[in-house]
Design a protein around this motif. Structure first.
Motif, PDB file in Angstrom:
ATOM      1  N   MET A 341       0.832  -1.202   0.000  1.00  0.00           N
ATOM      2  CA  MET A 341       0.000   0.000   0.000  1.00  0.00           C
ATOM      3  C   MET A 341       0.870   1.256   0.000  1.00  0.00           C
ATOM      4  SD  MET A 341      -3.007   1.220  -0.150  1.00  0.00           S
ATOM      5  CE  MET A 341      -3.996  -0.244   0.188  1.00  0.00           C
ATOM      6  N   ALA A 342       2.004   1.209   0.701  1.00  0.00           N
ATOM      7  CA  ALA A 342       2.929   2.343   0.702  1.00  0.00           C
ATOM      8  C   ALA A 342       3.497   2.561  -0.694  1.00  0.00           C
ATOM      9  CB  ALA A 342       4.044   2.111   1.712  1.00  0.00           C
ATOM     10  N   TRP A 343       3.886   1.465  -1.362  1.00  0.00           N
ATOM     11  CA  TRP A 343       4.382   1.572  -2.729  1.00  0.00           C
ATOM     12  C   TRP A 343       3.304   2.142  -3.657  1.00  0.00           C
ATOM     13  CZ3 TRP A 343       8.661   1.464  -5.506  1.00  0.00           C
ATOM     14  CH2 TRP A 343       9.815   0.928  -4.938  1.00  0.00           C
ATOM     15  N   ARG A 344       2.093   1.664  -3.489  1.00  0.00           N
ATOM     16  CA  ARG A 344       0.995   2.119  -4.342  1.00  0.00           C
ATOM     17  C   ARG A 344       0.734   3.613  -4.149  1.00  0.00           C
ATOM     18  NH1 ARG A 344      -5.368   0.528  -3.338  1.00  0.00           N
ATOM     19  NH2 ARG A 344      -6.226   2.122  -4.725  1.00  0.00           N
ATOM     20  N   THR A 345       0.678   4.050  -2.898  1.00  0.00           N
ATOM     21  CA  THR A 345       0.398   5.457  -2.606  1.00  0.00           C
ATOM     22  C   THR A 345       1.503   6.369  -3.118  1.00  0.00           C
ATOM     23  OG1 THR A 345      -0.793   4.781  -0.617  1.00  0.00           O
ATOM     24  CG2 THR A 345      -0.184   7.094  -0.788  1.00  0.00           C
ATOM     25  N   ASP A 346       2.758   5.985  -2.844  1.00  0.00           N
ATOM     26  CA  ASP A 346       3.874   6.819  -3.280  1.00  0.00           C
ATOM     27  C   ASP A 346       3.972   6.861  -4.813  1.00  0.00           C
ATOM     28  OD1 ASP A 346       4.366   7.229  -0.654  1.00  0.00           O
ATOM     29  OD2 ASP A 346       6.345   6.282  -0.602  1.00  0.00           O
ATOM     30  N   SER A 347       3.735   5.727  -5.454  1.00  0.00           N
ATOM     31  CA  SER A 347       3.782   5.688  -6.916  1.00  0.00           C
ATOM     32  C   SER A 347       2.664   6.543  -7.513  1.00  0.00           C
ATOM     33  CB  SER A 347       3.659   4.251  -7.421  1.00  0.00           C
ATOM     34  OG  SER A 347       4.706   3.445  -6.915  1.00  0.00           O
ATOM     35  N   TYR A 348       1.492   6.451  -6.914  1.00  0.00           N
ATOM     36  CA  TYR A 348       0.342   7.239  -7.371  1.00  0.00           C
ATOM     37  C   TYR A 348       0.645   8.730  -7.277  1.00  0.00           C
ATOM     38  CZ  TYR A 348      -4.099   9.680  -6.511  1.00  0.00           C
ATOM     39  OH  TYR A 348      -5.126  10.573  -6.501  1.00  0.00           O
ATOM     40  N   ILE A 349       1.206   9.169  -6.136  1.00  0.00           N
ATOM     41  CA  ILE A 349       1.519  10.590  -5.940  1.00  0.00           C
ATOM     42  C   ILE A 349       2.660  11.023  -6.854  1.00  0.00           C
ATOM     43  CG2 ILE A 349       2.350  12.291  -4.273  1.00  0.00           C
ATOM     44  CD1 ILE A 349       0.952  10.666  -2.088  1.00  0.00           C
ATOM     45  N   ALA A 350       3.705  10.186  -6.976  1.00  0.00           N
ATOM     46  CA  ALA A 350       4.857  10.545  -7.805  1.00  0.00           C
ATOM     47  C   ALA A 350       4.453  10.716  -9.266  1.00  0.00           C
ATOM     48  CB  ALA A 350       5.947   9.486  -7.678  1.00  0.00           C
ATOM     49  N   MET A 351       3.656   9.792  -9.785  1.00  0.00           N
ATOM     50  CA  MET A 351       3.210   9.908 -11.176  1.00  0.00           C
ATOM     51  C   MET A 351       2.331  11.134 -11.370  1.00  0.00           C
ATOM     52  SD  MET A 351       2.513   6.151 -12.764  1.00  0.00           S
ATOM     53  CE  MET A 351       3.877   5.075 -13.150  1.00  0.00           C
ATOM     54  N   GLY A 352       1.510  11.430 -10.363  1.00  0.00           N
ATOM     55  CA  GLY A 352       0.674  12.621 -10.458  1.00  0.00           C
ATOM     56  C   GLY A 352       1.498  13.893 -10.507  1.00  0.00           C
ATOM     57  N   ILE A 353       2.529  13.981  -9.665  1.00  0.00           N
ATOM     58  CA  ILE A 353       3.385  15.175  -9.637  1.00  0.00           C
ATOM     59  C   ILE A 353       4.146  15.319 -10.947  1.00  0.00           C
ATOM     60  CG2 ILE A 353       5.392  16.216  -8.528  1.00  0.00           C
ATOM     61  CD1 ILE A 353       4.440  14.954  -5.897  1.00  0.00           C
ATOM     62  N   LEU A 354       4.759  14.227 -11.411  1.00  0.00           N
ATOM     63  CA  LEU A 354       5.519  14.290 -12.659  1.00  0.00           C
ATOM     64  C   LEU A 354       4.616  14.590 -13.847  1.00  0.00           C
ATOM     65  CD1 LEU A 354       7.981  11.288 -12.175  1.00  0.00           C
ATOM     66  CD2 LEU A 354       8.537  13.728 -12.110  1.00  0.00           C
ATOM     67  N   GLY A 355       3.452  13.935 -13.874  1.00  0.00           N
ATOM     68  CA  GLY A 355       2.508  14.193 -14.959  1.00  0.00           C
ATOM     69  C   GLY A 355       2.057  15.634 -14.983  1.00  0.00           C
ATOM     70  N   PHE A 356       1.787  16.210 -13.807  1.00  0.00           N
ATOM     71  CA  PHE A 356       1.360  17.613 -13.738  1.00  0.00           C
ATOM     72  C   PHE A 356       2.492  18.544 -14.163  1.00  0.00           C
ATOM     73  CE2 PHE A 356       0.473  21.560 -11.314  1.00  0.00           C
ATOM     74  CZ  PHE A 356      -0.732  21.879 -11.907  1.00  0.00           C
ATOM     75  N   PHE A 357       3.727  18.202 -13.783  1.00  0.00           N
ATOM     76  CA  PHE A 357       4.884  19.027 -14.174  1.00  0.00           C
ATOM     77  C   PHE A 357       5.015  19.092 -15.692  1.00  0.00           C
ATOM     78  CE2 PHE A 357       9.348  18.967 -15.578  1.00  0.00           C
ATOM     79  CZ  PHE A 357       9.748  20.227 -15.161  1.00  0.00           C
ATOM     80  N   PHE A 358       4.974  17.941 -16.356  1.00  0.00           N
ATOM     81  CA  PHE A 358       5.089  17.937 -17.813  1.00  0.00           C
ATOM     82  C   PHE A 358       3.858  18.569 -18.469  1.00  0.00           C
ATOM     83  CE2 PHE A 358       8.132  14.394 -16.936  1.00  0.00           C
ATOM     84  CZ  PHE A 358       9.236  14.995 -17.522  1.00  0.00           C
ATOM     85  N   TYR A 359       2.705  18.427 -17.812  1.00  0.00           N
ATOM     86  CA  TYR A 359       1.485  19.079 -18.279  1.00  0.00           C
ATOM     87  C   TYR A 359       1.705  20.590 -18.368  1.00  0.00           C
ATOM     88  CZ  TYR A 359      -3.423  17.569 -18.876  1.00  0.00           C
ATOM     89  OH  TYR A 359      -4.629  17.180 -19.384  1.00  0.00           O
ATOM     90  N   VAL A 360       2.229  21.159 -17.287  1.00  0.00           N
ATOM     91  CA  VAL A 360       2.492  22.599 -17.253  1.00  0.00           C
ATOM     92  C   VAL A 360       3.546  22.984 -18.283  1.00  0.00           C
ATOM     93  CG1 VAL A 360       3.342  24.496 -15.812  1.00  0.00           C
ATOM     94  CG2 VAL A 360       1.815  22.772 -14.822  1.00  0.00           C
ATOM     95  N   LEU A 361       4.564  22.146 -18.446  1.00  0.00           N
ATOM     96  CA  LEU A 361       5.610  22.411 -19.430  1.00  0.00           C
ATOM     97  C   LEU A 361       5.028  22.469 -20.837  1.00  0.00           C
ATOM     98  CD1 LEU A 361       8.637  22.794 -19.911  1.00  0.00           C
ATOM     99  CD2 LEU A 361       8.846  20.310 -20.129  1.00  0.00           C
ATOM    100  N   LEU A 362       4.102  21.562 -21.146  1.00  0.00           N
ATOM    101  CA  LEU A 362       3.444  21.589 -22.453  1.00  0.00           C
ATOM    102  C   LEU A 362       2.663  22.880 -22.642  1.00  0.00           C
ATOM    103  CD1 LEU A 362       2.056  17.929 -22.677  1.00  0.00           C
ATOM    104  CD2 LEU A 362       3.959  18.883 -23.962  1.00  0.00           C
TER     105      LEU A 362
END
Length: 465
Positions: A341-362
């Motif tokens: 569950m810790a892996w799932r939560t951290d992966s979920y948050i990390a992908m969200g942050i990275l995805g949002f970062f590249f979203y803003v870059l686009l």
């Protein structure tokens, strides 16, 4: 010599124009604002008015004469009156013979008249040279000096000499003239400022439709189901919980819709074996509004991020945490730590942050000021390669959030899958098709087609275009 649309060294024609007087027919807001800007640019300005004695509102330093006297003194006359008042110019036919008349008018709606106002003016005063200009510049921008958003001035006329003379005046005022051709283009020039976000209509309609459908789906799935089956009133979720599902779902759908037409275009080119064939009209229109679709998707992602940040301060969340803590204290036990569950939560948050970062870059790269500062290869790398990476990260973010809920039929309410699965349909289709298209043998064929190679439809033999 020019740099970035502004004159570093004035042209010789600028000095000539500054010594000449410019007449303005009309003392309304636009006429006065244009006169003030011309004065600030070094021109001598004469106003032509029906009531020359009422000159209190005009800028200081200008003459106010009758229409005939003002026109007699100036080679260039700016007609800043509405089309309905043009007939008075017939009385001045002799005075206006050989003069340059600049039509600055706009209509109340698109295609209000069969012909453009400039063409109507040319019919009214046939012995004058009519030029269409300044209709895309507002009186407020001229008065306040904030011309950055409306610096371009479209100029068209059947008389090239008159057109270039007006273009010189435009340059001297610090604006950027755009040669729009003959007076036949005047109707399009007049329609341009009346259009309300023409490239945004389809993206907004699509966004609004998806938002309504997903919102209703979530209301049925969460609120109505809980009220009917469990007898619970959870209608408060329509304020934050449900919107925080709708915004990311629609955002991911829109992001996938940005890249789906490119996939369709590649498939069509593969099927036809040529790039020298028009795409269907619906695909052309879709591809033209991809930038707007992406920006709307980015705005929804921003709202989702804000909604997510307020989750800890919600009464519902704080109440659940407090109740859970009290319940554990009563039982004298704590919840065990689950590593997966810790892996799932951290992966979920990390992908969200990275995805949002590249979203803003686009989104930043799509701004004209930024896109003009990069070359075509850099722009394509960001919008294509990083764009698909953004889509992959955001899709992974949604997949990890749902985990295996879509596999458990018990999570289906009234046979309706969880709402997050709606956001995965289009992105997964796009990513699967894109994965197929980047297989080397297929990708090489697409590259050859886009470089001009063609497949003969008759002999099926490879030919060089």
């Amino acid at each position: 010599m020019e740099a970035n649309g502004s004159n570093l060294i004035p042209l010789r024609s600028d000095f000539t124009e500054k010594q000449e007087s410019i007449c303005i027919f009309g003392t309304g807001d636009f006429g006065r604002s244009l006169g003030l800007k011309l004065l600030q640019s070094g021109f001598s300005v004469v106003f032509g008015s029906r009531n020359p004695g009422l000159s209190g509102w005009v800028p200081k330093g200008v003459e106010v004469l009758s229409h005939a006297d003002a026109a007699e003194k100036c080679p260039v006359i700016i007609v800043a009156v509405q089309r309905d008042h043009y007939p008075f110019l017939k009385e001045l036919t002799e005075v206006l013979d050989g003069k340059i008349l600049v039509d600055v008018s706009n209509n109340l709606k698109i295609n209000q008249y069969p012909e453009s106002n400039a063409e109507f003016l040319a019919q009214t005063v046939p012995r004058a040279s009519v030029v269409k200009a300044f209709n895309t510049v507002s009186a407020w921008a001229l008065q306040s000096g904030t011309l950055d958003a409306s610096r371009q001035v479209y100029v068209c006329s059947d008389d090239n000499k008159a057109k270039h003379k007006v273009m010189d005046i435009v340059r001297t005022m610090g604006l950027v003239p755009q040669d729009s051709g003959s007076l036949m283009a005047a109707k399009e020039v007049e329609n341009d400022p009346l259009q309300l976000f023409p490239m945004w209509r389809l993206p907004i309609y699509v966004c609004a439709g998806l938002t309504v459908l997903v919102f209703l789906y979530c209301v049925i799935n969460d609120v109505i189901y809980s009220a009917v089956i469990n007898g619970k009133d959870v209608s408060f979720r329509m304020m934050i919980s449900i919107p925080n599902k709708v915004f990311p779902i629609v955002s991911l759908m829109l992001l996938a819709l940005v890249y789906l037409p490119g996939v369709f275009a590649a498939i069509i080119q593969l099927y036809r074996g040529t790039k020298y064939s028009r795409f269907p009209n619906w695909l052309d229109r879709w591809m033209l509004c991809r930038k707007q679709l992406g920006l709307v998707a980015l705005s929804y992602a921003f709202i989702h991020a804000i909604y997510t940040l307020v989750i800890p301060i919600r009464y519902y969340v704080r109440h659940r945490i407090a109740s859970s803590t009290i319940e554990q204290a009563k039982k004298n036990e704590t919840s065990p730590f689950v590593n997966i569950m810790a892996w799932r939560t951290d992966s979920y948050i990390a992908m969200g942050i990275l995805g949002f970062f590249f979203y803003v870059l686009l989104g930043i790269t799509s701004l004209p000021s930024v896109s003009n500062a990069v070359n075509w290869r850099e722009f394509r790398f960001v919008q294509s390669k990083l764009g698909y990476l953004t889509l992959l990260l955001c899709t992974g973010h949604a997949l990890i959030f749902g985990w295996n809920k879509f596999l458990n039929v018990a999570n289906f309410r009234w046979y309706m899958p969880p709402a997050y699965t709606l956001s995965l349909i289009i992105p997964c289709i796009v990513l699967i098709l894109k994965f197929i298209l980047i297989i080397p043998c297929i990708d090489n064929r697409i590259t050859k087609i886009r470089q001009g190679w063609e497949k003969s439809s008759n002999t099926q033999s490879d030919t060089k275009f």
